[in-house]
Design an enzyme around this catalytic site. Structure first.
Site, PDB file in Angstrom:
ATOM      1  CE1 TYR A 107      -1.355   3.835   9.395  1.00  0.00           C
ATOM      2  CE2 TYR A 107      -0.247   2.752   7.563  1.00  0.00           C
ATOM      3  CZ  TYR A 107      -1.305   2.841   8.443  1.00  0.00           C
ATOM      4  OH  TYR A 107      -2.319   1.895   8.389  1.00  0.00           O
ATOM      5  N   PRO A 148      -4.549   0.577  18.668  1.00  0.00           N
ATOM      6  CG  PRO A 148      -6.570  -0.449  18.123  1.00  0.00           C
ATOM      7  CD  PRO A 148      -5.841   0.209  19.250  1.00  0.00           C
ATOM      8  CG  HIS A 162      -2.073  -0.942   1.112  1.00  0.00           C
ATOM      9  ND1 HIS A 162      -3.245  -0.786   1.798  1.00  0.00           N
ATOM     10  CD2 HIS A 162      -2.228  -2.057   0.359  1.00  0.00           C
ATOM     11  CE1 HIS A 162      -4.081  -1.763   1.478  1.00  0.00           C
ATOM     12  NE2 HIS A 162      -3.480  -2.561   0.625  1.00  0.00           N
TER      13      HIS A 162
HETATM   14  C1  PHB Z   1      -6.170  -4.208  10.536  1.00  0.00           C
HETATM   15  O1  PHB Z   1      -6.566  -5.026  11.347  1.00  0.00           O
HETATM   16  O2  PHB Z   1      -6.171  -4.441   9.312  1.00  0.00           O
HETATM   17  C2  PHB Z   1      -5.672  -2.877  10.984  1.00  0.00           C
HETATM   18  C3  PHB Z   1      -5.767  -2.525  12.339  1.00  0.00           C
HETATM   19  C4  PHB Z   1      -5.329  -1.286  12.749  1.00  0.00           C
HETATM   20  C5  PHB Z   1      -4.800  -0.394  11.832  1.00  0.00           C
HETATM   21  C6  PHB Z   1      -4.689  -0.742  10.500  1.00  0.00           C
HETATM   22  C7  PHB Z   1      -5.121  -1.997  10.074  1.00  0.00           C
HETATM   23  O3  PHB Z   1      -4.401   0.837  12.213  1.00  0.00           O
END
Ligand code: PHB
Length: 395
Positions: A389, A297, A78
């Site tokens: 990121y 998360p 990505h």
């Molecule tokens: C995911 O589970 O795909 C996921 C979780 C948290 C994020 C990005 C992706 O910040």
């Protein structure tokens, strides 16, 4: 007294999640012996649903150390993400801003690759053990456990690594007076779903709306992962599919955009908090991954931090066994914590940028929109997000 079967190794590792297996793999490549013990079965770990984004440096570590080619073949590169607010999407172009990408490759696949690599290389990994205890971490550490046949064992090792997750037993070995527990609670949680549907967009969407945050992520061509901010006491099973879709659609609405819906086959509320244990070392015990820190998360940093801890710890152990010098081991905690706190800050920042605070005033909401606006309309603002990121350069 139980008669224990003795096992001698150089590094005893508690926990065979991605962190513990990564370290064991890296050590083996440097000719250092380790034994990994784990209370769960391999299948239980494979079935645990975790996040799915790998920083560029994590991908390089997996590929260059011979763990995974699959991440490049089957993972999805990505080159950006979308920030959505006030009914419009804004792309943050990582490649243009910092020349890096992230890879969508779920943690469970990372675990499978690592477990396969350890099996391929005859690594000593013991799943489903019980009655684990660790002693003598200030001297010659020992790890006691019982195997699946009921046989009691004791590992004698030079170092113990606690990679045993957020409910770590190893962390408890650092006396309260020697350890600082840095906590932060948040007044919300994430409602996470898995749905059988095609992707709704080519990249991840982080959405802010007056109904709260939503994240549209992916798994495969036919399975998608989505989340939305909810109350921490929310009962996931009380939500019908129709209500979940209505909530998700409302949070990403605007510009004619809508999510592709399908049957939901998993729904759960995920806890949300920040935690850092300092220091990450006590005598001959080293903590790593979730055993030492938890991030919200929102920035997808958890697994990436765990892999970085192990990259740093491996180099320190390799130097010790090659030269006898403790210098790098002494530097481990500070070095790892440097990135942990940066990630902690980034995850906190992404969280407060995008979530709606339960008691937010009009001022708070307008300020928050102005912050989002500052990021998407400024190259400097977008670059901060893109750099963090995709992962800061590794020291
Ligand atoms: C995911 O589970 O795909 C996921 C979780 C948290 C994020 C990005 C992706 O910040």
């Amino acid at each position: 007294m139980v008669e224990r079967q003795k096992i001698r190794t150089q590094v005893g590792i508690v926990g065979a999640g991605p962190a513990g297996l990564m370290l064991s793999h890296l050590l083996a490549r440097s000719g250092i012996d380790s034994v990994v013990i784990e209370k769960r079965t391999r299948t239980q770990i494979e079935e645990t649903i975790r996040a799915g984004i790998l920083e560029a440096g994590s991908v390089r570590l997996l590929v260059d150390s011979g763990v995974s080619r699959r991440v490049l073949d089957e993972g999805d590169e990505h080159e950006g993400v979308e920030l959505r607010f006030s009914g419009e999407g804004h792309r943050i172009d990582f490649q243009d801003l910092v020349g890096e990408s992230v890879w969508l490759y779920p943690q469970t696949e990372v675990f499978i690759d690592l477990a396969d690599a350890r099996e391929r290389d005859d690594g000593d990994v013991r799943f489903s053990v019980t009655d684990t205890s660790v002693t003598d971490v200030l001297g010659s550490p020992r790890i006691q456990f019982t195997d699946t046949e009921g046989m009691a064992h004791e590992i004698e090792c030079d170092f113990v690594v606690g990679a045993d997750g957020s409910r770590s037993i190893c962390r408890q070995l650092i006396p309260a007076g020697e350890r600082t527990d840095n906590f932060r609670e948040y007044p919300f949680a994430w409602f996470g779903i898995l749905t059988e549907a095609p992707p709704s967009a080519p990249e991840l969407i982080y959405a802010h709306s007056d109904r709260g945050f939503a994240l549209i992520s992916q798994r495969t061509e036919t399975v998608q992962r989505m989340y939305f901010q909810c109350d921490p006491t929310e009962d996931a099973s009380a939500w019908s599919e129709a209500r979940i879709w209505e909530e998700l659609q409302a949070r990403v609405a605007g510009n004619g955009f809508s999510l592709k819906e399908g049957p939901i086959f998993d729904q759960m509320v995920l806890p949300f908090r920040s935690y850092v244990c300092e220091p990450m070392r006590y005598g001959n015990l080293f903590l790593a991954g979730d055993a030492a820190h938890t991030v919200p998360p929102t920035g997808a940093k958890g697994l990436n931090l765990a892999l970085n801890d192990m990259r740093v710890l491996h180099l320190a152990l390799a130097e010790f066994y090659a030269t006898g010098s403790q210098r790098e081991l002494d530097a481990y905690s500070e070095r790892a914590l440097n990135r942990v706190w940066k990630s902690q800050n980034f995850s906190y920042w992404m969280t407060t940028l995008l979530h709606t605070m339960p008691a937010a005033s009009d001022f708070d909401n307008r300020r928050q929109l102005a912050e989002l606006n500052s990021i998407v309309t400024s190259r400097a603002g977008s670059t901060y997000l893109a750099e963090a990121y995709t992962g800061w350069p590794q020291n």
